[in-house]
Design an enzyme around this catalytic site. Structure first.
Site, PDB file in Angstrom:
ATOM      1  N   GLY A   1       7.220  -9.260   2.878  1.00 29.86           N
ATOM      2  CA  GLY A   1       6.442 -10.378   2.342  1.00 29.86           C
ATOM      3  C   GLY A   1       5.008 -10.413   2.831  1.00 29.86           C
ATOM      4  N   GLY A   2       4.614  -9.365   3.580  1.00 32.23           N
ATOM      5  CA  GLY A   2       3.217  -9.287   4.016  1.00 32.23           C
ATOM      6  C   GLY A   2       2.255  -9.349   2.837  1.00 32.23           C
TER       7      GLY A   2
ATOM      8  N   GLU B   1      10.576  -9.356  -4.811  1.00 35.33           N
ATOM      9  CA  GLU B   1      11.148  -8.185  -4.132  1.00 35.33           C
ATOM     10  C   GLU B   1      12.650  -8.374  -3.917  1.00 35.33           C
ATOM     11  OE1 GLU B   1       7.131  -6.686  -1.793  1.00 35.33           O
ATOM     12  OE2 GLU B   1       8.543  -7.941  -0.725  1.00 35.33           O
TER      13      GLU B   1
ATOM     14  N   LYS C   1       6.463   0.558  11.840  1.00 38.48           N
ATOM     15  CA  LYS C   1       7.234  -0.586  11.324  1.00 38.48           C
ATOM     16  C   LYS C   1       8.608  -0.706  11.999  1.00 38.48           C
ATOM     17  CE  LYS C   1       4.063  -1.300   8.107  1.00 38.48           C
ATOM     18  NZ  LYS C   1       4.262  -1.186   6.686  1.00 38.48           N
TER      19      LYS C   1
ATOM     20  N   SER D   1       0.825  -1.206   0.000  1.00 37.90           N
ATOM     21  CA  SER D   1       0.000   0.000   0.000  1.00 37.90           C
ATOM     22  C   SER D   1       0.869   1.270   0.000  1.00 37.90           C
ATOM     23  CB  SER D   1      -0.943  -0.003   1.209  1.00 37.90           C
ATOM     24  OG  SER D   1      -0.203  -0.095   2.407  1.00 37.90           O
ATOM     25  N   THR D   2       2.049   1.220   0.631  1.00 32.84           N
ATOM     26  CA  THR D   2       2.930   2.390   0.614  1.00 32.84           C
ATOM     27  C   THR D   2       3.524   2.566  -0.779  1.00 32.84           C
ATOM     28  OG1 THR D   2       3.475   1.735   2.887  1.00 32.84           O
ATOM     29  CG2 THR D   2       4.707   3.576   1.964  1.00 32.84           C
TER      30      THR D   2
ATOM     31  N   ASP E   1      10.842   0.341  -1.858  1.00 38.34           N
ATOM     32  CA  ASP E   1       9.857  -0.635  -1.387  1.00 38.34           C
ATOM     33  C   ASP E   1       9.512  -0.368   0.073  1.00 38.34           C
ATOM     34  OD1 ASP E   1       8.152  -2.813  -1.322  1.00 38.34           O
ATOM     35  OD2 ASP E   1       9.692  -4.330  -1.697  1.00 38.34           O
ATOM     36  N   GLY E   2       8.400  -0.937   0.511  1.00 31.62           N
ATOM     37  CA  GLY E   2       7.972  -0.851   1.903  1.00 31.62           C
ATOM     38  C   GLY E   2       8.572  -1.986   2.719  1.00 31.62           C
TER      39      GLY E   2
END
Ligand code: 5RP
Length: 220
Positions: free
Chosen positions: A96-97, A104, A122, A30-31, A82-83
């Site tokens: 990996g959520g 990734e 986080k 989502s980020t 990436d988040g």
């Protein structure tokens, strides 16, 4: 700032790290969705993107950004954005959520720098509060559940999820990963494991952390 505003703020801040004229590595989540929307505002200035998931590929293409296949990239790329599900004080991460961990790691491996975009929730001292995603061969899952139990982890198959690679995800609860690099190296060798969601070898170079006060930049 609320959670969504923090995601948008770190996504905008990540644009400063995109190198003009080059292909940018794009993660998943989502980020990252906010980052892709921000990237669209400078799409004429980049050569395109390489994406870590079908989800991100569709969003990038929806914005008219050219997406190159991972296997089409011959050169080293400057930056991957990436988040993360967790990030520790040294930039090691759990990811990996969104079940995209293998691609990734592949895209991170193509890139010089990993810019992590995340909100302050986080940040952790020790990785493991977030259940660790592991992409596995389905026929090895039962044996791997036993192997995780032997090191104190409770591995739970993620119901109804088939990864972009056609495999399964185990989410491992109850771990405290105090040596992420050693853990990643060990578990990566277990038969049946495709990818473990600890990113230590490919840890963040930089974290843009969303806080209620604004974006904090942490370099590792
Ligand atoms: C997907 C990931 C994501 O980066 C992670 O789950 C964070 O996602 P979000 O930005 O939605 O919190 O590793 O596989």
């Amino acid at each position: 700032m609320d959670a969504q505003q923090m995601k948008q703020a770190v996504a905008r801040a990540a644009l400063d790290h995109v190198v003009p004229g080059r292909i940018v590595g794009v993660g998943t989540g989502s980020t990252v969705d906010c980052f892709i929307d921000a990237l669209a505002t400078i799409r004429q200035r980049i050569a395109g993107a390489v994406s870590s998931s079908e989800r991100s590929t569709q969003r990038l293409r929806g914005h008219g950004i050219e997406v190159f296949g991972i296997d089409a990239i011959a050169e080293r790329l400057p930056v991957y954005v990436d988040g993360a599900d967790e990030i520790d004080p040294r930039g090691n991460m759990i990811k990996g959520g969104g079940a995209a961990l293998t691609r990734e790691k592949l895209v991170a491996d193509l890139c010089e720098r990993f810019v992590c975009i995340a909100d302050a929730s986080k940040r952790v001292e020790v990785l493991g509060r977030f259940p660790l995603p592991v992409e596995v061969l389905p026929l090895a899952a039962a044996r791997l559940v036993q192997r995780f139990a032997a090191i104190g982890g409770r591995a739970v198959p993620r119901e109804g999820v088939v990864t972009d690679n056609g495999l399964a995800i185990l989410d491992v609860h109850g771990l405290a990963i105090d040596d992420p690099l050693a853990f990643e190296q060990e578990v990566s060798q277990w038969p049946g494991v495709l990818t473990v969601g600890v990113f230590a070898r490919h840890r963040a170079s930089l974290c843009l952390l969303g806080t209620p006060e604004g974006v904090r930049t942490i370099a590792y």
